[in-house]
Design an enzyme around this catalytic site. Sequence first.
Site, PDB file in Angstrom:
ATOM      1  N   ARG A   1      -0.941  14.880  12.747  1.00 14.43           N
ATOM      2  CA  ARG A   1      -0.385  14.582  11.416  1.00 14.43           C
ATOM      3  C   ARG A   1      -0.317  15.860  10.587  1.00 14.43           C
ATOM      4  NH1 ARG A   1      -2.175   8.880   9.198  1.00 14.43           N
ATOM      5  NH2 ARG A   1      -0.011   8.873   8.507  1.00 14.43           N
TER       6      ARG A   1
ATOM      7  N   LYS B   1       0.839  -1.211   0.000  1.00 12.85           N
ATOM      8  CA  LYS B   1       0.000   0.000   0.000  1.00 12.85           C
ATOM      9  C   LYS B   1       0.865   1.249   0.000  1.00 12.85           C
ATOM     10  CE  LYS B   1      -1.796   1.657   4.017  1.00 12.85           C
ATOM     11  NZ  LYS B   1      -1.529   3.093   4.271  1.00 12.85           N
TER      12      LYS B   1
HETATM   13  C1  EPZ Z   1       3.778   7.210   6.211  1.00 13.48           C
HETATM   14  O1  EPZ Z   1       2.953   8.183   6.826  1.00 13.48           O
HETATM   15  C2  EPZ Z   1       2.931   5.947   6.123  1.00 13.48           C
HETATM   16  N1  EPZ Z   1       1.751   6.209   5.305  1.00 13.48           N
HETATM   17  C3  EPZ Z   1       2.491   5.527   7.526  1.00 13.48           C
HETATM   18  O2  EPZ Z   1       1.764   4.306   7.402  1.00 13.48           O
HETATM   19  C4  EPZ Z   1       3.737   5.273   8.368  1.00 13.48           C
HETATM   20  O3  EPZ Z   1       3.348   4.950   9.689  1.00 13.48           O
HETATM   21  C5  EPZ Z   1       4.602   6.541   8.386  1.00 13.48           C
HETATM   22  O4  EPZ Z   1       4.925   6.929   7.035  1.00 13.48           O
HETATM   23  C6  EPZ Z   1       5.900   6.334   9.155  1.00 13.48           C
HETATM   24  O5  EPZ Z   1       6.621   5.291   8.566  1.00 13.48           O
HETATM   25  C7  EPZ Z   1       1.860   6.142   3.964  1.00 13.48           C
HETATM   26  O6  EPZ Z   1       2.936   5.913   3.421  1.00 13.48           O
HETATM   27  C8  EPZ Z   1       0.598   6.361   3.176  1.00 13.48           C
HETATM   28  P1  EPZ Z   1       5.654  10.736   8.318  1.00 13.48           P
HETATM   29  P2  EPZ Z   1       3.418   9.746   6.850  1.00 13.48           P
HETATM   30  O7  EPZ Z   1       5.481  11.956   7.496  1.00 13.48           O
HETATM   31  O8  EPZ Z   1       4.111  10.068   5.569  1.00 13.48           O
HETATM   32  C9  EPZ Z   1       5.461  14.045  11.726  1.00 13.48           C
HETATM   33  C10 EPZ Z   1      -0.076   2.860   7.658  1.00 13.48           C
HETATM   34  O9  EPZ Z   1      -0.555   2.313   8.670  1.00 13.48           O
HETATM   35  N2  EPZ Z   1       5.325  15.030  10.649  1.00 13.48           N
HETATM   36  O10 EPZ Z   1       6.914   9.968   8.204  1.00 13.48           O
HETATM   37  O11 EPZ Z   1       2.247  10.548   7.233  1.00 13.48           O
HETATM   38  C11 EPZ Z   1       4.208  13.195  11.869  1.00 13.48           C
HETATM   39  O12 EPZ Z   1       3.236  13.857  12.646  1.00 13.48           O
HETATM   40  C12 EPZ Z   1       0.354   4.313   7.728  1.00 13.48           C
HETATM   41  O13 EPZ Z   1       0.105   2.293   6.561  1.00 13.48           O
HETATM   42  C13 EPZ Z   1       5.286  16.384  10.970  1.00 13.48           C
HETATM   43  O14 EPZ Z   1       5.362  16.761  12.124  1.00 13.48           O
HETATM   44  O15 EPZ Z   1       4.456   9.714   8.038  1.00 13.48           O
HETATM   45  C14 EPZ Z   1       4.726  11.958  12.544  1.00 13.48           C
HETATM   46  O16 EPZ Z   1       4.819  12.189  13.933  1.00 13.48           O
HETATM   47  C15 EPZ Z   1       0.066   4.961   9.069  1.00 13.48           C
HETATM   48  N3  EPZ Z   1       5.150  17.291   9.954  1.00 13.48           N
HETATM   49  C16 EPZ Z   1       6.125  11.804  11.956  1.00 13.48           C
HETATM   50  O17 EPZ Z   1       6.470  13.091  11.413  1.00 13.48           O
HETATM   51  C17 EPZ Z   1       5.071  16.896   8.644  1.00 13.48           C
HETATM   52  O18 EPZ Z   1       4.967  17.784   7.754  1.00 13.48           O
HETATM   53  C18 EPZ Z   1       6.225  10.745  10.855  1.00 13.48           C
HETATM   54  O19 EPZ Z   1       5.353  11.128   9.841  1.00 13.48           O
HETATM   55  C19 EPZ Z   1       5.103  15.525   8.345  1.00 13.48           C
HETATM   56  C20 EPZ Z   1       5.241  14.605   9.359  1.00 13.48           C
END
Ligand code: EPZ
Length: 417
Positions: free
Chosen positions: A121, A22
């Site tokens: 998020r 996914k």
């Molecule tokens: C991706 O989410 C995945 N989703 C998530 O999988 C996965 O848990 C996550 O990466 C971490 O590996 C998809 O790929 C569709 P991040 P993403 O940006 O991109 C903070 C699943 O179950 N952050 O790496 O949203 C954020 O709040 C899903 O399949 C900011 O603060 O994850 C979080 O605490 C759930 N500001 C951390 O970084 C931003 O602009 C990691 O988020 C972006 C992120």
Amino acid sequence: MDCIQIQGGCPLRGEVRIQGSKNAVLPILAACVLVPGVTVLKNCPDISDVACMCQLLRHVGARVDKQRDALIVDASAITSCHLPAEYVTRMRSSVILAGAMLGRCREIHLYYPGGCVIGDRPIDMHISALEQMGVQFTEEDGGLRARAVSLCGTKIDLPFPSVGATENVLLAAVLARGVTKICGCATEPEIVALCRFLQGAGARIGGVGTDCLTVEGVPRLSESCCLVEADRIVAGTYLLGVLSAGGDVFLRSALPGQLESVLQVARRMGAQISACRDGIRVERKGLLASPAEIRTAVYPGFPTDLQSPMLVALSQAQGACKLTETIFNGRLRMVGELNRMGAGIRVTGDSAYVCGPQKLIGCRVSARELRGGAALVLAGLCAQGSTEVSNRQFIDRGYEDIVRDLRDLGANIGVKT
Ligand code: EPZ
């Protein structure tokens, strides 16, 4: 809505083919917008998030056809820069279309993305990075309008290796003017898969697999074909299902190299793990031993997406474990539902304390997000009596058919309408 009903007590035995990833296919689908022609994606998972992304592509003017497990995307004509709130608010990865649409059309109107309620998020890192490339954001109609007179390559330092922000900058950079250097970027396998897809379409990307990517903008991308790799989180979920309920399962197509941190914990707990080119065999005989501590981390650390299923496996193992969630501040919320089944997990701050083995008793529980919902199904496999997991639509976002897969492995599981 349908709920999933499980009669616990059956170990898992046999072989299951792991679906396409996914979190790899969603950014690759967004990347198809950059190609003024046809892209063929094979081994796409048949899940609701993919269907939602296909609807978004159709809304901007792409043609998307499905032929068995392949998706054929024709983005020759992009006719709209507006993403409808109905689809954008359903899932987080809709935000990845920003980079792709800016790369193709230099404009997009979208809403704040939805997705699993697993904590804060924000998209501040996405916005800040794209602004450094020349994008201007304005609030409009309750959403965001992003425009760029031209996208210019620059050096971008990500404050956190955000998967989504890395993907968005990559997609904006491949057709931008000049060179973009993304430092402190995510290194998840899904980033590597996106880079390989883009390179296959003619993008010039260096440093693939490292935390510093260099993208040299090219005038256009060309038509290509891509095979989506197996979903490491689905494979990890079923592996933890065996650690929870016992048994002996071959996870066909699972990629051991992408699950090293999970395999390491499973071996430490006493599970028999054998890895080969075609997949992973996992066997649990008798009681496993809990590790003292587990911390989720960015890749290659223990994946946050397997934290909830891991809690179930820990509840069935001997000993005490402290599991700390370091990525999403709301991901331990599903513990309440596990405790209604008798898991006896204590949560303090961002850590969960599990002392097993616990006797789980089946009851009605509610899924509230994707991976927590899958974990409740795993708990039902171990529980005495019948468990009903409501809101299966959350689980269907990421698992093609968890009922089919687990039933094929001998679980007493079905759907109750
Ligand atoms: C991706 O989410 C995945 N989703 C998530 O999988 C996965 O848990 C996550 O990466 C971490 O590996 C998809 O790929 C569709 P991040 P993403 O940006 O991109 C903070 C699943 O179950 N952050 O790496 O949203 C954020 O709040 C899903 O399949 C900011 O603060 O994850 C979080 O605490 C759930 N500001 C951390 O970084 C931003 O602009 C990691 O988020 C972006 C992120």
